[in-house]
Design an enzyme around this catalytic site. Structure first.
Site, PDB file in Angstrom:
ATOM      1  N   ARG A 149       0.855  -1.183   0.000  1.00 52.17           N
ATOM      2  CA  ARG A 149       0.000   0.000   0.000  1.00 52.17           C
ATOM      3  C   ARG A 149       0.893   1.235   0.000  1.00 52.17           C
ATOM      4  O   ARG A 149       1.610   1.483   0.962  1.00 52.17           O
ATOM      5  CB  ARG A 149      -0.929  -0.006   1.219  1.00 52.17           C
ATOM      6  N   HIS A 189      -2.712  10.932   0.675  1.00 50.17           N
ATOM      7  CA  HIS A 189      -2.284  10.685   2.058  1.00 50.17           C
ATOM      8  C   HIS A 189      -1.656  11.993   2.549  1.00 50.17           C
ATOM      9  O   HIS A 189      -0.498  12.038   2.930  1.00 50.17           O
ATOM     10  CB  HIS A 189      -1.317   9.501   2.092  1.00 50.17           C
ATOM     11  N   GLU A 227      -7.674   8.390   5.797  1.00 48.66           N
ATOM     12  CA  GLU A 227      -8.059   9.040   7.048  1.00 48.66           C
ATOM     13  C   GLU A 227      -8.513  10.490   6.893  1.00 48.66           C
ATOM     14  O   GLU A 227      -7.860  11.416   7.404  1.00 48.66           O
ATOM     15  CB  GLU A 227      -6.888   8.980   8.042  1.00 48.66           C
ATOM     16  N   ASN A 250      -7.945   1.574   9.410  1.00 44.08           N
ATOM     17  CA  ASN A 250      -6.656   1.717  10.103  1.00 44.08           C
ATOM     18  C   ASN A 250      -6.940   1.628  11.592  1.00 44.08           C
ATOM     19  O   ASN A 250      -7.791   2.366  12.115  1.00 44.08           O
ATOM     20  CB  ASN A 250      -6.021   3.078   9.812  1.00 44.08           C
ATOM     21  N   TYR A 306      -5.132   1.255  15.520  1.00 42.15           N
ATOM     22  CA  TYR A 306      -3.952   1.245  16.398  1.00 42.15           C
ATOM     23  C   TYR A 306      -4.296   1.023  17.867  1.00 42.15           C
ATOM     24  O   TYR A 306      -3.557   0.394  18.589  1.00 42.15           O
ATOM     25  CB  TYR A 306      -3.178   2.559  16.261  1.00 42.15           C
ATOM     26  N   GLU A 327      -3.964  -0.368   7.874  1.00 41.85           N
ATOM     27  CA  GLU A 327      -2.815  -0.008   8.722  1.00 41.85           C
ATOM     28  C   GLU A 327      -3.027  -0.615  10.097  1.00 41.85           C
ATOM     29  O   GLU A 327      -4.139  -0.562  10.640  1.00 41.85           O
ATOM     30  CB  GLU A 327      -2.684   1.512   8.927  1.00 41.85           C
TER      31      GLU A 327
END
Ligand code: FCB
Length: 452
Positions: free
Chosen positions: A78, A122, A167, A294, A296, A354
């Site tokens: 990616r 991005h 995002e 994504n 985290y 991600e």
């Protein structure tokens, strides 16, 4: 013999990066300035005073980087395209050398058996477009569609996976709402207008990609979805948690999948609501082939009437493990999030686009990086992703963030997320233990059952 939980055949095992974080070559071969060039060159904006001028020098070392990916055995990569490398002023004349770079990169990936998964935006907006208002200007959404067309013309015969945005919440709120990211503007009303234009430009780009690229191409968008938990079951905390979730997730998911902004949040934002024109919502909610998530960490939220416009605050769980970003390690959140998104919005396919962790890695005297905590992080998240897939979530791939240690936005080079260590003085790369561990996961098409 270890037991492995296997993923479906054809699962994409990838690593992710983005243009500004790795490419460097900020002013070479006709590239225009981006808002991140301007921002990082402004004193006081980046923690270590650094810039992405050189970063991982990937612009010159991409062949070596493909070789590293090949060594790890990944079957997907990616990457994102730098808009000002392709269109130095954001619109008008294309920079042939910029397009050539991505063209050769895509060919190099395909030769290595790695599927390119291309993100169009991005965060590195051409500075020339910021000069006319950036994403607060509706025109920029139209220029984004033209930029998409230029890329689709050139790469659309070979690229099978396209993500329009990465995002949009971060681009809107950190960039235009709170000023922590480029272009450094602080206005909630701006952030909401920007979010609308980002979503609108997504819809426009989906249409362009459907028209111009390979009919097999999969088109989607990547969101950073928050896994929000209320701090208690007090009414106020439940309401605060629902607001946080509306702010981060529903404000983006609902327009994309249901064609409207959530009512409760619209009431909350009141006078700050963006200008929405007739037809916008049907453009935004054009069918996508996938949603990229994504993930985290999770967020624990409690009500606080003094806690800014959303009247809430985040609670830190002291007993949990935290990464160098200060983010709690909470693998189960990936499972919870994937299941919830699927239940609520039912996207045709999902990718974890991600997932990863920053730790203070060190190179041993014999040239190794023993990043056991990162291995544990990745393994435990993969077990949770597998659990979601088993329960029917149409999960088609997983991308570790990141291939390389890189320029971590306002943190500069102080946070290392790579599966490959980068010495930013010599540009020497060392595959970390996590990179070798990932190679084994990919070779087995599965993850070891025993959580680390
Ligand atoms: C995400 C960004 C990515 C990287 C990781 C750590 O929000 O998409 O570029 O910075 O966080």
């Amino acid at each position: 013999m270890a037991d492995f939980l296997n993923y479906p055949e054809g699962f994409l095992w990838g690593v992710a990066t983005s243009s500004y974080q790795i490419e460097g070559a900020w002013n070479e071969d006709g590239k225009g300035m981006s808002i991140w060039d301007t921002f990082s060159h402004t004193k006081g904006k980046i923690a270590d005073g650094s810039t992405g001028d050189v970063a991982c020098d990937h612009y010159h070392r991409w062949q070596e980087d493909i070789a590293l990916m090949k060594q790890m055995g990944v079957n997907a990569y990616r990457l994102s395209v730098s808009w000002p490398r392709v269109l130095p002023r954001g619109r008008g004349t294309v920079n042939p050398k910029g397009l050539d770079f991505y063209d050769e990169l895509v060919d190099g990936l395909l030769e290595a058996g790695i599927a390119p998964f291309v993100t169009l935006y991005h965060w590195d907006l051409p500075q020339a477009l910021q000069d006319i208002g950036g994403w607060t200007s509706r025109d920029v959404a139209c220029y984004f569609a033209d930029y998409t067309a230029a890329l689709a013309h050139r790469l659309g015969d070979r690229v099978t996976h396209w993500a329009t945005h990465n995002e949009p919440w971060v681009a809107a709120w950190l960039g235009y709402g709170w000023g922590e990211h480029a272009p450094g503007i602080r206005s909630a009303a701006c952030a909401l207008q920007v979010a609308h234009h980002l979503l609108l430009s997504h819809g426009m780009a989906v249409e362009v990609l459907r028209d111009l690229s390979n009919p097999e191409a999969q088109v989607g968008i990547v969101l950073n979805l928050a896994n929000v938990h209320p701090a208690s079951d007090r009414q106020e905390d439940l309401a605060a948690s629902r607001r946080a979730e509306g702010f981060h997730n529903r404000w983006f998911l609902e327009p994309l999948f249901a064609g409207s902004y959530p009512q409760d949040m619209s009431e909350w934002y009141g006078a700050q609501l963006p200008e929405v024109r007739p037809g916008d919502m049907s453009c935004i909610s054009r069918r996508v082939d996938f949603l990229g998530v994504n993930y985290y960490t999770r967020g624990i939220v409690k009500s606080n009437p003094e806690g800014g416009p959303l009247q809430l605050e985040h609670v830190r769980v002291e007993d949990s493990e935290h990464t160098e970003m200060g983010w709690e390690v909470y693998p189960q959140g990936l499972y919870e999030l994937l299941v919830k998104v699927q239940q609520d919005y039912n996207p045709p396919a999902l990718y974890v686009t991600e997932n990863g962790a920053a730790f203070a890695d060190e190179v041993t005297p014999d040239g190794k990086v023993q990043d056991d905590r990162r291995i544990a992080y990745l393994q435990n998240h993969l077990l949770q992703a597998h659990r979601a897939a088993q329960e029917g979530v149409p999960l088609k791939g997983y991308f570790a963030w990141s291939l390389l240690d890189n320029f971590e936005w306002a943190h500069g080079y102080t946070k290392r997320f790579g599966l490959v260590h980068v010495d930013f003085t010599t540009q020497r790369r060392i595959v970390k233990d996590s990179g070798w561990w990932y190679r084994r996961v990919i070779a087995e098409n599965g993850v070891e059952l025993q959580p680390v």
